[in-house]
Design a protein around this motif. Structure first.
Motif: not given
Length: 375
Positions: A57, A315-317, A369-374
């Motif tokens: 977070w 994987g989350r940016r 690998e980026i799968t999502d963006v915060f």
């Protein structure tokens, strides 16, 4: 983690209870006796890898700072409230005011001419200064002046208070091992008889005592476990100056091509982490740099001191800028990137994991690998 998830074993036992009255009675009697059958919950207890309830977070300075300014205006600092603090609350922890399962993180603020009253408690704490000047933290009689980028320690059991002798607001990051000490049922708290404890001698006594002693910064994060009594003691040096931290990071960056260089603040007497339960580090991301992904057992909180960039966590940016704070729970893959360069302060619980022999670290192939963006 909560022991309530349905697994193949629990589903099977549920079916068996419905079809076998004798087995059903056994489970009812086990529950009535205050017991749980291990065979139904083994997979929930003995997991292949850590499963922290806390989730990665990020708390933005654009939210923290305005709220802190309003709190300075509306909420007095006095006995009862003790501190004006905004605690980082991880959404995975069911409303508990903790950034991770073992770590408290917060933004503390103090207005002009204010004093946060003296007290002491068994949880150990650190203060990393984000902005402002004119404030000092007195630790067992030693008044430690606080400036941006400085780290100030308040070991468990030490009397401490904060005083603002200037005309400006002051903001710093609070890091504590409070959730860990609470889990051990070992939290004690005591207010000081006076609003401020007496200051003994001139300010920054511990800094003068250890001036020139060396050994207050390690070029990499401490790796060894506790070896002797000195390693288990908190550092006698109570304040670590940004000027020295910046100088050492600059030297390390100039001496190689690594995308990220790190130092850990250490106990100058032993070379161990600054507190028996907490490690503190500073990490410089080179302009255009991106660190190799790594997983670690244990939790970390990061505070962005200077610059901007992003981290990839499982994987989350997460995009960040100066003043932002983010948490990396145990065994979450992390990597850090910056176009123009950045400095990140970190707080971790790894001294405890190393002492218990359960610390583990794993380097991963470059670039998740980026799968999502915060956000």
């Amino acid at each position: 983690m909560p022991i309530a998830e349905e697994t193949p074993e629990t589903r099977e036992s549920q079916v068996s209870q419905e079809t076998d009255p004798e087995l059903c009675a056994l489970y009812q009697d086990i529950e009535a006796a205050g017991l749980r059958p291990l065979w139904t919950i083994t997979e929930q207890l003995l997991t292949p890898t850590p499963r922290p309830r806390a989730v990665p977070w990020l708390w933005r300075a654009s939210d923290l700072r305005p709220l802190a300014e309003r709190a300075i205006r509306l909420v007095p600092v006095e006995r009862g409230g003790e501190r004006r603090v905004l605690s980082l609350t991880n959404p995975g922890l069911g409303g508990r005011p903790y950034a991770a399962g073992t770590l408290w993180g917060a933004l503390q603020c103090l207005g002009p001419r204010e004093t946060a009253p003296a007290h002491r408690h068994t949880p150990g704490a650190v203060r990393f200064v984000i902005e402002g000047d004119g404030v000092w933290t007195t630790v067992d009689g030693d008044a430690c002046d606080m400036r941006p980028g400085d780290l100030v320690l308040t070991p468990g059991g030490a009397w401490h208070d904060h005083a603002n002798g200037g005309d400006d607001h002051m903001y710093w990051f609070d890091g504590l091992d409070l959730p860990m000490i609470e889990a051990l049922d070992a939290v004690f708290f005591e207010p000081h008889p006076e609003l401020r404890q007496p200051v003994v001698g001139e300010h920054n006594r511990s800094e003068r005592e250890f001036l020139g002693a060396g050994g207050a910064l390690a070029d990499t994060m401490v790796a060894g476990a506790v070896r002797g009594p000195l390693d288990a003691e908190p550092s006698g040096l109570l304040v670590y100056r940004w000027a020295e931290t910046d100088r050492r990071l600059t030297e390390l960056a100039a001496g190689g091509e690594e995308p990220l260089v790190s130092v850990e603040f250490t106990n100058p007497r032993s070379g161990a982490s600054v507190l028996p339960t907490l490690s503190c580090g500073m990490h410089r991301v080179r302009p255009g740099g991106g660190s190799t992904p790594v997983r670690r057992s244990g939790n970390r909180i990061y505070v962005v001191f200077r610059g901007s960039g992003h981290s990839v966590l499982d994987g989350r940016r997460f995009d960040w800028t100066a003043g932002d704070m983010f948490v990396v729970p145990s065994w979450v893959a992390e990597e850090h990137h910056s176009v123009d360069g950045a400095d990140l302060f970190s707080l971790g619980d790894d001294p405890v994991l190393r002492a218990l022999g359960v610390y583990r670290e794993e380097r991963l192939p470059p670039a998740q690998e980026i799968t999502d963006v915060f956000g």
